[in-house]
Structures are given as structure tokens and as C-alpha cells.
Design an enzyme around this catalytic site. Structure first.
Site, PDB file in Angstrom:
ATOM      1  CD  GLU A 128      -3.142  -0.560   0.211  1.00  0.00           C
ATOM      2  OE1 GLU A 128      -2.750  -0.883  -0.943  1.00  0.00           O
ATOM      3  OE2 GLU A 128      -4.149  -0.339   0.670  1.00  0.00           O
ATOM      4  CB  THR A 181      -4.762   5.875  -3.404  1.00  0.00           C
ATOM      5  OG1 THR A 181      -5.685   4.524  -3.631  1.00  0.00           O
ATOM      6  CG2 THR A 181      -4.973   6.054  -2.016  1.00  0.00           C
TER       7      THR A 181
END
Length: 309
Positions: A128, A181
Site C-alpha cells: 500500500e 489514491t
């Protein structure tokens, strides 16, 4: 075992009030991954179908997560990874998390399960970090543990799994645009007012209490975001209309799924979730905007093994 095939599910992060700390595991949307042992002491990504993503290990979230695990658990062999992406990148339902969580789950199984699933979260977080610049756990935690997860603390990492009420269903609509993101995080303010913080703390507590007590009304009242949604909502076509559409159909509440552009609604009962889906679809039909829509129960177990040998 020398081979394993898994289903790695999509997830909804934040759940309105819980930026970076709350996440939910979907049941019928996800990627498939195959991992095999190889003689060479390395991680290789040999095939990716359904998305244009890098095969280079250090540039792929599944590779980076796998390397983080093997940096700690040394072996005299390696692994090759194949990925079939059914979750579109930049969709807001945990595409990078599914790859990162899936790789460490599968490798852990082939190693003989030296780690509990909760322990794998910290490795998946490294994937991530590559994807967004932030090592957050609100997607990888529910993917690995199932249900709904609360990240109480990041340092030290402390994650609580919460079983979802049986009648809770999620509807997710994904307009066919990509919102990275990292870009969605870049627009966020670094400072918030005390009043907004107090409201948000109350909503997080109310949401968790509602889950434990099966109080659907309390769950719905707590699905409010005073901090992130007012900024990110501007990036999503028809966002306010989608929220109104869900409300008119009796959904408990709605909000941005992860960093967007997907929008989710939570409902009590499958029929209400279907009605919310129809209303949300009508919004984008009127706007002539292509989209995908999913209705899902809450996946209680997370990643599932499809085959192994």
C-alpha cells in the site's frame, strides 16, 4: 504445498467516519492469484491479466509485500505470482490491497503458516505504501481478516476484527473513471477544527457500538464524514445526487469508498441494497456516465483458498 490459488476480495475503506482506520470486506468482488514455489530464491511476477500493471517485483504492490515478508522469514527457495485482476486500479475498492494481501497470504500458506493472518497486515501495508505513499491498513486488514476491521493504532499496530450484523449489505457503484489514491490523498487538509474532530470521534464510536449491538439505526446515524468527504466529494461525478438517491431508498447511509471514485451505501437487507443500486444506477444513466455496480454481503473470512496442492 507447492501451489496455491486464492480469491482476494475487494474492500471498502474509511466507511465515512473512519479515515484510515475502518474497513469492510466484500464477498463477491475480487482478484484471483496463483502462487508457486520455485527453486530460485526470488520473487517473480510472471503474468497479470485484466490490468496494465508492472511485472517488475519492486514496482508491483504484490511483489513489494512479498519481499517484505521474505525479508523477515528467510527461505532457500522463492515464489512466482500470477494475478487475474477483476478489481480495476483506482476504483476505490482496494485493488492494490487485494494484490498485496493476496501475495502474503498465499506465500504464508506455502511456508506452512508461520504467521497468523493479523500478523501479515504489516507486510501487506508495504504494498500500500508503494501504491499511495502511505502504509495504511484499512483495506488490507479486512481483506486478510474478513468482516469489518478497526485499526486502533498504527504504532504499535493494533487491529480489531468486528463481526458484521447478518442483515448488513453493501452497494458499491464505480463510475468508469480512475482516481489515484495518491492524488486523492494529496488534496486533504493537514489540519482540522476541534469541533469536526469531536464529531468524527463520536461517529466512529457510534459506528462500532452499532455493529456490536446490531443497532442499524445507530450504524446509519454514524455514517457521516465531516473531514474528508467534503473535499473528496468534489472529485466524484454526481456525488451528492448519489447520496440522496440512496437515502430515498432507505439505505442506512452512504459515502466515498476508500479514496473514490466509487461510492458505497450500507443497507439493512438485500432488497434495500438492491433498491439503492437501482437508484444509484439511475443517477449515472441520466448523466450518461458508464459505471459498474456491485451488491454484496459482508465477507466474514476474507481471502479464500480456491485450490492447493
Amino acid at each position: 504445498m507447492d501451489y496455491i490459488k486464492i480469491f482476494s476480495p475487494a474492500t471498502i475503506a474509511n466507511l465515512s467516519c473512519g479515515f484510515d482506520v475502518l474497513g469492510l470486506c466484500l464477498d463477491n468482488v475480487g482478484d484471483e492469484m496463483t502462487v508457486r514455489k520455485i527453486d530460485e530464491k526470488t520473487i517473480r511476477i510472471t503474468k497479470i491479466e485484466g490490468a496494465d500493471l508492472p511485472l517488475e517485483t519492486e514496482k508491483n504492490v504484490s511483489g513489494v509485500a512479498a519481499l517484505a515478508l521474505l525479508h523477515e522469514w528467510d527461505t532457500d527457495y522463492g515464489f512466482e505470482i500470477e494475478i487475474t485482476k477483476n478489481i480495476k486500479a483506482g476504483s476505490g475498492i482496494g485493488s492494490s490491497a487485494a494484490s498485496a494481501a493476496g501475495s502474503v497470504f498465499a506465500i504464508n500458506e506455502l511456508l506452512g503458516r508461520p504467521y497468523e493472518n493479523k500478523d501479515l497486515v504489516r507486510f501487506a501495508m508495504q504494498g500500500e505504501k508503494l501504491a499511495s505513499g502511505s502504509a495504511h491498513a484499512d483495506n488490507v486488514a479486512p481483506a486478510l481478516l474478513g468482516g469489518i476491521t478497526l485499526v486502533r493504532s498504527y504504532d504499535p499496530l493494533d487491529i480489531i476484527k468486528i463481526e458484521a450484523p447478518e442483515e448488513l449489505f453493501a452497494t458499491v457503484i464505480h463510475p468508469q473513471i480512475e482516481l489515484r489514491t495518491a492524488d486523492a490523498r494529496s488534496v486533504l487538509k493537514q489540519h482540522i477544527t476541534l469541533q469536526n474532530a469531536i464529531t468524527q470521534w463520536g461517529n466512529v464510536g457510534g459506528f462500532v457500538a452499532g455493529l456490536y449491538t446490531r443497532d442499524y439505526g445507530l450504524i446509519g446515524r454514524s455514517l457521516q464524514d465531516k473531514i474528508v468527504e467534503p473535499i473528496r466529494g468534489l472529485l466524484i461525478p454526481g456525488f451528492d445526487r448519489l447520496k440522496i438517491a440512496c437515502q430515498t431508498q432507505g439505505a442506512l447511509g452512504s459515502g466515498i469508498s476508500g479514496s473514490g471514485p466509487s461510492v458505497f451505501a450500507l443497507s439493512r437487507g438485500f432488497e434495500t441494497a438492491q433498491n439503492a443500486a437501482s437508484a444509484m444506477s439511475q443517477v449515472y444513466d441520466d448523466m450518461k456516465l458508464p459505471y459498474e455496480i456491485h451488491i454484496s454481503g459482508i465477507n466474514p473470512e476474507g481471502i479464500k483458498i480456491l485450490d492447493k496442492k
